[in-house]
Design a protein around this motif. Sequence first.
Motif, mmCIF file in Angstrom:
data_model
loop_
_atom_site.group_PDB
_atom_site.id
_atom_site.type_symbol
_atom_site.label_atom_id
_atom_site.label_comp_id
_atom_site.label_asym_id
_atom_site.label_seq_id
_atom_site.Cartn_x
_atom_site.Cartn_y
_atom_site.Cartn_z
ATOM 1 N N SER A 210 -13.977 11.597 40.067
ATOM 2 C CA SER A 210 -14.205 10.744 41.066
ATOM 3 C C SER A 210 -14.718 9.463 40.940
ATOM 4 O O SER A 210 -15.716 9.356 40.735
ATOM 5 N N VAL A 211 -13.953 8.485 41.417
ATOM 6 C CA VAL A 211 -14.438 6.957 41.496
ATOM 7 C C VAL A 211 -14.166 6.411 42.851
ATOM 8 O O VAL A 211 -13.132 6.322 43.513
ATOM 9 N N GLY A 212 -15.282 5.726 43.401
ATOM 10 C CA GLY A 212 -15.292 5.324 44.512
ATOM 11 C C GLY A 212 -14.982 3.738 44.422
ATOM 12 O O GLY A 212 -15.939 2.998 44.693
ATOM 13 N N GLY A 213 -13.901 3.644 44.073
ATOM 14 C CA GLY A 213 -13.397 2.188 43.689
ATOM 15 C C GLY A 213 -13.241 1.325 45.152
ATOM 16 O O GLY A 213 -13.074 0.214 44.846
ATOM 17 N N ALA A 214 -13.252 1.923 46.324
ATOM 18 C CA ALA A 214 -13.312 1.049 47.458
ATOM 19 C C ALA A 214 -14.475 0.209 47.530
ATOM 20 O O ALA A 214 -14.485 -0.896 48.186
ATOM 21 N N ASP A 215 -15.450 0.722 46.927
ATOM 22 C CA ASP A 215 -16.940 -0.106 46.995
ATOM 23 C C ASP A 215 -17.155 -0.603 45.758
ATOM 24 O O ASP A 215 -16.989 0.060 44.613
ATOM 25 N N GLY A 216 -16.819 -1.875 45.399
ATOM 26 C CA GLY A 216 -16.889 -2.594 44.240
ATOM 27 C C GLY A 216 -17.924 -2.646 43.277
ATOM 28 O O GLY A 216 -17.850 -2.424 42.006
ATOM 29 N N ASP A 273 -4.752 3.970 43.037
ATOM 30 C CA ASP A 273 -4.498 3.639 44.259
ATOM 31 C C ASP A 273 -5.586 4.740 45.006
ATOM 32 O O ASP A 273 -6.226 4.064 46.159
ATOM 33 N N GLY A 274 -5.683 5.702 44.954
ATOM 34 C CA GLY A 274 -6.510 6.809 45.544
ATOM 35 C C GLY A 274 -7.969 6.187 45.486
ATOM 36 O O GLY A 274 -8.777 6.333 46.492
ATOM 37 N N ALA A 275 -8.429 5.885 44.251
ATOM 38 C CA ALA A 275 -9.800 5.597 44.083
ATOM 39 C C ALA A 275 -10.200 4.456 44.886
ATOM 40 O O ALA A 275 -11.325 4.184 45.219
ATOM 41 N N LEU A 276 -9.162 3.282 44.644
ATOM 42 C CA LEU A 276 -9.481 2.083 45.565
ATOM 43 C C LEU A 276 -9.371 2.160 47.028
ATOM 44 O O LEU A 276 -9.988 1.365 47.742
ATOM 45 N N GLN A 277 -9.033 3.660 47.385
ATOM 46 C CA GLN A 277 -9.272 3.707 48.992
ATOM 47 C C GLN A 277 -10.517 4.931 49.267
ATOM 48 O O GLN A 277 -10.510 5.219 50.181
ATOM 49 N N GLN A 428 -12.030 -4.296 40.754
ATOM 50 C CA GLN A 428 -10.939 -3.467 41.531
ATOM 51 C C GLN A 428 -9.791 -3.803 41.162
ATOM 52 O O GLN A 428 -8.976 -2.870 40.885
ATOM 53 N N ASP A 429 -9.366 -4.873 40.961
ATOM 54 C CA ASP A 429 -8.203 -5.374 40.147
ATOM 55 C C ASP A 429 -8.027 -4.623 38.783
ATOM 56 O O ASP A 429 -6.719 -4.299 38.593
#
Length: 454
Positions: A210-216, A273-277, A428-429
């Motif tokens: 699990s990656v919380g990518g929405a928080d850089g 995409d899911g991780a970034l959200q 994030q990119d």
Amino acid sequence: MRTTLRISRAAMVFTAIGALALTGCSDSGSGKDKSNKSPGNDKGSPSSVALPKLDGEKLSVAAVWTGAEQANFVKVLKEFENRTGATVTFVPAQDPIVNFLGTKIAGGQPPDVAMIPQVGAIRQAAEKKWAKPVGAEAKAQLTKNYGKVWQDLGTVDGTQYGVYFKAANKSLIWYNAKAFENAGAAEPKTWKEFLATAEAVSASGVTPVSVGGADGWTLTDWFENIYLSQAGPEKYDQLAQHEIKWTDPSVKDALTTLAQLFGKPSLIAGGADGALQTEFPASVTQTFTGGDQPKAAMVYEGDFVAVTIAQTKAKIGTDAKVFPFPAVGAESPVVTGGDAAVALKDGKGAQALLTWLGSTDAAKIMAEQGGFLSPNKALDAAAYPNEVQRTMAKALIAAGDAVRFDMSDQAPQSFGGTPGKGEWKTLQDFLKNPKDIAGTQAKLESDAAKAYKS
């Protein structure tokens, strides 16, 4: 200065492990026994530190801590009162603490001591001539009880200003014990083993990471741990100060390693995409909910993950377990944060407080309450109330002088601490397109060059 969001993140680091306070202890500092006996020790062992008599003196200590963490720290201050005769008042502070202290100083009412949670803030306090150098007695405690790295973190231009009392271990992988059991997986020790474990978990029908990518900031922490282990402490220091460029081959190597995970969408909950959200709290809760079919089996982040786990039904130590971030190079990394005591007034009382907070006796009182990690290498790990905390503490101390403070927290805010900009945005990119390593390096360097120049 960092953004409010960034400071809130730091507050999580320093306060969140309070959720692990599974075992309480009596307040040995609440009585009026002024003998030099270690609190909580029925055998009456002699004190590890000599303190002056300060009868009638009134002192104040400011910190951003609240709740159980504040209450536990007050017990440490109470024992100082017992041993010295002084009266110590806890002053609740607000983030950013430099702004809070500036207001107090401008009003002529600075606290005697402040607990400062950022290396940069200690430097600011020294440069503004607010901070007072550490005295000989406190230095003696530092020499006896602390590794060089923790002494250096409290030093500005060769002068010791800070005594680190509290630390955070930000190099941990938390995992769903049932998901590991169903996959027949064991705790990995190396990055290669970590990837193999992820594949094994994936084959069992559960997405491994699990990656919380929405928080850089979570992505900067992934990078920092890999970079520290792979490139080593010296390179880490150079990159943190922008003494080497982000186009350096060592950065390419770390991004290439990170891409071994980020480049496999099947290994990440929701894919890129899911991780970034997915925001950080959700990255944790989705790992420890869902019974035998959680959305992920593992989540990376520091000891503050415990707070979010506590919001689920998972029990730490049984349902939720933890292992050190796997070694990419020769050793597992330990990236840390921490709170340092800094004197803001001259006088015997403030210096005595620094001496006390640098002692093993003070660390032991706080450790016994739970929800605390100490950088004091002389503290017996048996003082911690549960095995999860002992594991974290041992990893922190075992890292010795190889431990390093969060890199992005050392960077200018515009590069290392602003949502949608700088390192946060570029990583994030990168999560979305991990094949573009050269482009990622070029963008990181461009943004860093501007930020460090300003």
